[in-house]
Design an enzyme around this catalytic site. Structure first.
Site, PDB file in Angstrom:
ATOM      1  N   CYS A 175      -1.663  -4.250   7.733  1.00  0.00           N
ATOM      2  CA  CYS A 175      -1.501  -3.006   8.491  1.00  0.00           C
ATOM      3  C   CYS A 175      -0.850  -3.324   9.839  1.00  0.00           C
ATOM      4  O   CYS A 175       0.049  -2.613  10.299  1.00  0.00           O
ATOM      5  CB  CYS A 175      -2.843  -2.326   8.714  1.00  0.00           C
ATOM      6  SG  CYS A 175      -3.877  -2.238   7.239  1.00  0.00           S
ATOM      7  N   CYS A 228       0.814  -1.221   0.000  1.00  0.00           N
ATOM      8  CA  CYS A 228       0.000   0.000   0.000  1.00  0.00           C
ATOM      9  C   CYS A 228       0.848   1.271   0.000  1.00  0.00           C
ATOM     10  O   CYS A 228       0.307   2.362  -0.128  1.00  0.00           O
ATOM     11  CB  CYS A 228      -0.918   0.012   1.219  1.00  0.00           C
ATOM     12  SG  CYS A 228       0.006   0.045   2.768  1.00  0.00           S
TER      13      CYS A 228
HETATM   14 FE1  FES Z   1      -1.426   0.455   4.313  1.00  0.00          FE
HETATM   15 FE2  FES Z   1      -3.079  -0.197   6.274  1.00  0.00          FE
HETATM   16  S1  FES Z   1      -3.573   0.137   4.194  1.00  0.00           S
HETATM   17  S2  FES Z   1      -0.940  -0.010   6.359  1.00  0.00           S
END
Ligand code: FES
Length: 156
Positions: A108, A35
């Site tokens: 995460c 992400c």
């Molecule tokens: Fe990237 Fe949670 S979406 S750490």
């Protein structure tokens, strides 16, 4: 709203132990290729009853709300743990009272786990004081060109 989401919101309303720690013994930084979020964790150790334990932990995050909430929980939970005990904590352990991480949010929590492990690696006996005196900020590292000091760790 699920119980997990409401607990994340609650944690975010007053995140604990946020910010750089100037006198840290170790610092760990990871980025998630999934992400693009990043998290840095600082650890300060102390001697207690003949054991070297974590006295304080703090964090900075460019990450989602879950990563911030888990880091907030984790930095509280780490107090009093030895490096070995801390190393065995999983992302789910570090989430503490937030409850079970939903499948989409596991990475995460792993961002927090990765930063912790990276910091613990820095604090191993072979590298007793690895917190760099002239450490860059997480923001500076975010905008650094590839090849900088930051270590991007792929999280499983
Ligand atoms: Fe990237 Fe949670 S979406 S750490």
């Amino acid at each position: 709203m699920s119980s997990f989401e409401s607990k994340v919101r609650e944690a975010l309303s007053q995140p604990l132990n946020q910010g750089e720690m100037g006198d840290a013994d170790a610092v760990g930084t990871v980025g998630s290729p999934e992400c693009g979020d990043m998290l840095r964790m600082w650890l300060k150790f102390t001697e207690k009853d003949g054991r070297k334990v974590i006295d304080r932990a703090s964090f900075q995050a460019f990450g989602c709300q879950t990563a911030i909430a888990v880091a907030s929980m984790a930095t509280e939970l780490l107090r009093g743990k030895t490096a070995d005990e801390a190393r065995h904590l999983t992302a789910q352990d570090l989430a503490g009272d937030l409850g079970a991480l939903p499948p989409m949010k596991i990475h995460c929590g792993q961002l927090v786990e990765g930063a912790l492990r990276n910091a613990l690696d820095q604090s191993s006996p072979a590298t007793p004081s690895a917190a760099p005196a002239n450490a860059t900020t997480l923001s500076e590292d975010m905008h650094r060109k590839p090849g900088g000091k930051i270590r991007i760790v792929p999280l499983e």
